[in-house]
Design a protein around this motif. Structure first.
Motif, PDB file in Angstrom:
ATOM      1  N   HIS A  54      36.647  37.683  37.467  1.00  0.00           N
ATOM      2  CA  HIS A  54      38.072  37.520  37.451  1.00  0.00           C
ATOM      3  C   HIS A  54      38.651  37.202  38.637  1.00  0.00           C
ATOM      4  N   ASP A  56      42.671  35.516  40.540  1.00  0.00           N
ATOM      5  CA  ASP A  56      43.770  34.449  40.349  1.00  0.00           C
ATOM      6  C   ASP A  56      43.924  33.834  41.395  1.00  0.00           C
ATOM      7  N   GLU A  87      46.341  43.531  39.281  1.00  0.00           N
ATOM      8  CA  GLU A  87      45.714  43.630  37.997  1.00  0.00           C
ATOM      9  C   GLU A  87      46.138  44.934  37.128  1.00  0.00           C
ATOM     10  N   GLN A 130      49.749  44.311  35.773  1.00  0.00           N
ATOM     11  CA  GLN A 130      49.785  43.451  34.512  1.00  0.00           C
ATOM     12  C   GLN A 130      49.453  44.269  33.302  1.00  0.00           C
ATOM     13  N   HIS A 161      45.046  37.086  31.244  1.00  0.00           N
ATOM     14  CA  HIS A 161      46.272  36.537  31.923  1.00  0.00           C
ATOM     15  C   HIS A 161      45.957  35.532  32.800  1.00  0.00           C
TER      16      HIS A 161
END
Ligand SMILES: [Zn+2]
Ligand SMILES: [Zn+2]
Length: 167
Positions: free
Chosen positions: A111, A113, A132, A135, A149
């Motif tokens: 994962h 962003d 992370e 969130q 997300h």
């Protein structure tokens, strides 16, 4: 100790073995849900696993039509995508200002962003454990069970800023 921020190298293609592993993960997932196997679903999954970088539903359809005689329609792909997301084969990515939903392979990747340059369109992929955690904390405090997300930071990259300053 909180992990440092990591910046990911550019996405590289998944090997044929990797694609086969991804397809078997999906088949197991689908079986668990009590669904029948489907040639179209497999074709969509394969196209998604083969893709490098960020893609749209239209990209997948173009790829599928290129290497099969299947006539796949957007509505069909949109119906299949939640299964691929559930099985962690792909993740959502918005990529600021782009029209239409974008996705990218998550299977055998991590994962991450995105940072996006609003001038040249450069995309940097990163993961920062602190963000992370925060969130997850927000979701928990507001009573949400987090499933996914998308986080995108927009600005000007170092070379665009430098270019601007030297003018
Ligand atoms: Zn994230
Ligand atoms: Zn990405």
């Amino acid at each position: 100790m909180m992990r440092m921020m990591r910046v990911f190298a550019t996405n590289s293609p998944l090997s044929d073995d990797g694609i086969a592993r991804g397809l078997s993960v999906l088949r197991a997932h689908v079986k668990k849900l009590g669904l029948k196997s489907s040639v179209t679903r497999d074709a969509v999954a394969k196209a998604a696993l083969e893709r490098v970088g960020h893609f749209t539903v239209e990209d997948l359809i173009t790829d599928i039509r290129k290497d099969s005689t299947l006539d796949v329609h957007p509505a069909t792909v949109y119906r299949i995508l939640p299964l691929l997301l559930d099985a962690c084969l792909i993740q959502h990515s918005l990529l600021a200002n782009a029209t239409g939903a974008r996705y990218e392979r998550l299977f055998e990747r991590e994962h991450h962003d995105h940072l996006i340059c609003i001038r040249c369109g450069k995309v940097v992929e990163f993961e920062f454990e602190a963000i992370e955690l925060l969130q997850r904390d927000v979701a928990e405090r507001l009573g949400f069970r987090l499933t996914e997300h998308v986080l995108e930071l927009m600005g000007e990259c170092a070379s665009c800023t430098r270019h601007e300053e030297s003018r």
